[in-house]
Design a protein around this motif. Structure first.
Motif, PDB file in Angstrom:
ATOM      1  N   ASP A 127     -67.879 138.180 -46.343  1.00 27.96           N
ATOM      2  CA  ASP A 127     -68.432 139.127 -45.937  1.00 27.96           C
ATOM      3  C   ASP A 127     -69.699 138.910 -45.291  1.00 27.96           C
ATOM      4  N   ARG A 128     -70.372 138.001 -45.391  1.00 29.68           N
ATOM      5  CA  ARG A 128     -71.622 137.644 -44.655  1.00 29.68           C
ATOM      6  C   ARG A 128     -71.364 137.089 -43.356  1.00 29.68           C
ATOM      7  N   GLU A 129     -70.320 136.232 -43.357  1.00 27.91           N
ATOM      8  CA  GLU A 129     -70.359 135.759 -42.180  1.00 27.91           C
ATOM      9  C   GLU A 129     -69.516 136.313 -41.099  1.00 27.91           C
ATOM     10  N   GLN A 130     -68.440 137.379 -41.755  1.00 24.02           N
ATOM     11  CA  GLN A 130     -67.410 137.965 -40.781  1.00 24.02           C
ATOM     12  C   GLN A 130     -67.448 139.410 -40.937  1.00 24.02           C
ATOM     13  N   ILE A 131     -67.274 140.005 -42.339  1.00 22.91           N
ATOM     14  CA  ILE A 131     -66.856 141.503 -42.237  1.00 22.91           C
ATOM     15  C   ILE A 131     -68.468 141.940 -41.916  1.00 22.91           C
ATOM     16  N   TRP A 132     -69.542 141.758 -42.300  1.00 27.76           N
ATOM     17  CA  TRP A 132     -70.554 142.504 -42.140  1.00 27.76           C
ATOM     18  C   TRP A 132     -70.997 142.635 -40.779  1.00 27.76           C
ATOM     19  N   PRO A 133     -71.227 141.486 -40.107  1.00 25.92           N
ATOM     20  CA  PRO A 133     -71.449 141.341 -38.395  1.00 25.92           C
ATOM     21  C   PRO A 133     -70.766 142.265 -37.790  1.00 25.92           C
ATOM     22  N   TRP A 134     -69.459 142.185 -37.952  1.00 23.96           N
ATOM     23  CA  TRP A 134     -68.483 143.063 -37.485  1.00 23.96           C
ATOM     24  C   TRP A 134     -68.766 144.509 -37.862  1.00 23.96           C
ATOM     25  N   PHE A 135     -68.700 144.938 -38.923  1.00 25.09           N
ATOM     26  CA  PHE A 135     -68.787 146.168 -39.145  1.00 25.09           C
ATOM     27  C   PHE A 135     -70.362 146.698 -38.725  1.00 25.09           C
ATOM     28  N   LEU A 136     -71.474 146.011 -38.824  1.00 27.18           N
ATOM     29  CA  LEU A 136     -72.633 146.525 -38.439  1.00 27.18           C
ATOM     30  C   LEU A 136     -72.770 146.719 -36.827  1.00 27.18           C
ATOM     31  N   ALA A 137     -72.074 145.813 -36.433  1.00 20.60           N
ATOM     32  CA  ALA A 137     -71.986 146.031 -34.662  1.00 20.60           C
ATOM     33  C   ALA A 137     -71.048 147.183 -34.402  1.00 20.60           C
ATOM     34  N   VAL A 138     -70.224 147.584 -35.212  1.00 18.08           N
ATOM     35  CA  VAL A 138     -69.256 148.695 -34.588  1.00 18.08           C
ATOM     36  C   VAL A 138     -69.757 149.931 -35.040  1.00 18.08           C
ATOM     37  N   SER A 139     -70.408 149.937 -36.434  1.00 19.12           N
ATOM     38  CA  SER A 139     -71.255 151.224 -36.944  1.00 19.12           C
ATOM     39  C   SER A 139     -72.453 151.566 -35.900  1.00 19.12           C
ATOM     40  N   ARG A 140     -73.091 150.561 -35.642  1.00 15.27           N
ATOM     41  CA  ARG A 140     -74.462 150.916 -34.783  1.00 15.27           C
ATOM     42  C   ARG A 140     -73.770 151.352 -33.432  1.00 15.27           C
ATOM     43  N   ARG A 141     -72.865 150.993 -32.809  1.00 14.79           N
ATOM     44  CA  ARG A 141     -72.398 151.461 -31.573  1.00 14.79           C
ATOM     45  C   ARG A 141     -71.960 152.724 -31.563  1.00 14.79           C
ATOM     46  N   LEU A 142     -71.219 153.091 -32.695  1.00  7.53           N
ATOM     47  CA  LEU A 142     -70.877 154.334 -32.962  1.00  7.53           C
ATOM     48  C   LEU A 142     -71.914 155.587 -33.155  1.00  7.53           C
ATOM     49  N   LEU A 143     -73.118 155.072 -34.020  1.00  6.02           N
ATOM     50  CA  LEU A 143     -74.071 155.809 -34.328  1.00  6.02           C
ATOM     51  C   LEU A 143     -74.960 156.016 -32.770  1.00  6.02           C
ATOM     52  N   ARG A 144     -75.012 155.007 -31.991  1.00  3.91           N
ATOM     53  CA  ARG A 144     -75.928 155.102 -30.873  1.00  3.91           C
ATOM     54  C   ARG A 144     -75.242 155.892 -29.620  1.00  3.91           C
ATOM     55  N   ARG A 145     -73.940 155.630 -29.435  1.00  3.28           N
ATOM     56  CA  ARG A 145     -73.220 155.820 -28.450  1.00  3.28           C
ATOM     57  C   ARG A 145     -72.442 157.420 -28.720  1.00  3.28           C
ATOM     58  N   PRO A 146     -72.728 158.561 -28.173  1.00  7.47           N
ATOM     59  CA  PRO A 146     -71.967 159.721 -28.388  1.00  7.47           C
ATOM     60  C   PRO A 146     -70.670 159.555 -27.651  1.00  7.47           C
TER      61      PRO A 146
END
Length: 194
Positions: A127-146
């Motif tokens: 989770d630390r090495e693969q899943i969380w970095p991927w999910f946080l990057a995706v969700s951050r982009r979704l929240l920032r970009r309309p």
């Protein structure tokens, strides 16, 4: 080596402050680690990932969800986890914002965390090495970009006789997100080797 395959859902739930809900697991797998809530599909009855996510949300956090309350953020394929099984995990972002912390559950206790605190938590290595970095990057982009709104125009369409209908046509573009490998995160599967 032939290993069994298990299918599960993970639910990424947020409160109104944007903090993520995590479960400190009291049972295996990952006992003592912080994880999103979720669970295994009931494959023997043909349960779908959306139905499983709704069932798990109700059982673990007391939230009744419709499929429209869920956003499929990605799929994770984990090969040979602890040398015992392969996993296929459906990652759902829950659109409904939680108003309060769910009570302690047989699976463990819940707590909300700001996104920036996640790397410091006791979370499983994969989770630390693969899943969380991927999910946080995706969700951050979704929240920032309309998401782009469809553009369109209204046309008059002859419906025959004296009837005239108006038709609105749209030019809809699929949202694009820059990703390290140049592909959209929504069209890819994250494969994790253990």
């Amino acid at each position: 080596m032939s290993l069994p395959y298990k299918i599960a859902t993970l639910l990424y739930c947020f409160n109104t402050a944007g903090e993520i809900l995590l479960l400190e697991r009291a049972q295996e797998p990952n006992r003592g680690f912080w994880s999103p809530c979720g669970g295994k599909l009931k494959m023997d009855i043909g349960e779908s990932p959306y139905t499983c996510a709704g069932r798990e949300a109700h059982e673990e956090i007391g939230l009744r969800l419709a499929p429209s309350d869920l956003h499929l953020a990605g799929l994770i394929s984990e090969h040979g986890y602890q040398g015992q099984t392969h996993w296929l995990m459906f990652l759902f972002e829950v659109k409904v914002k939680l108003q309060s912390l769910p009570p302690v559950h047989a699976e463990g206790r819940f707590e909300f965390f700001p996104r920036e605190k996640i790397p410091a938590l006791n979370i499983p290595r994969t989770d630390r090495e693969q899943i969380w970095p991927w999910f946080l990057a995706v969700s951050r982009r979704l929240l920032r970009r309309p998401l782009p709104l469809p553009s369109g125009r209204t046309e008059r369409v002859d419906a025959g006789g004296d009837q005239v209908k108006k038709r609105r046509t749209f030019n809809i573009q699929r949202p694009t997100f820059k990703w390290r490998n140049g592909r959209s995160p929504f069209s890819s599967v994250l494969n994790v080797e253990c």
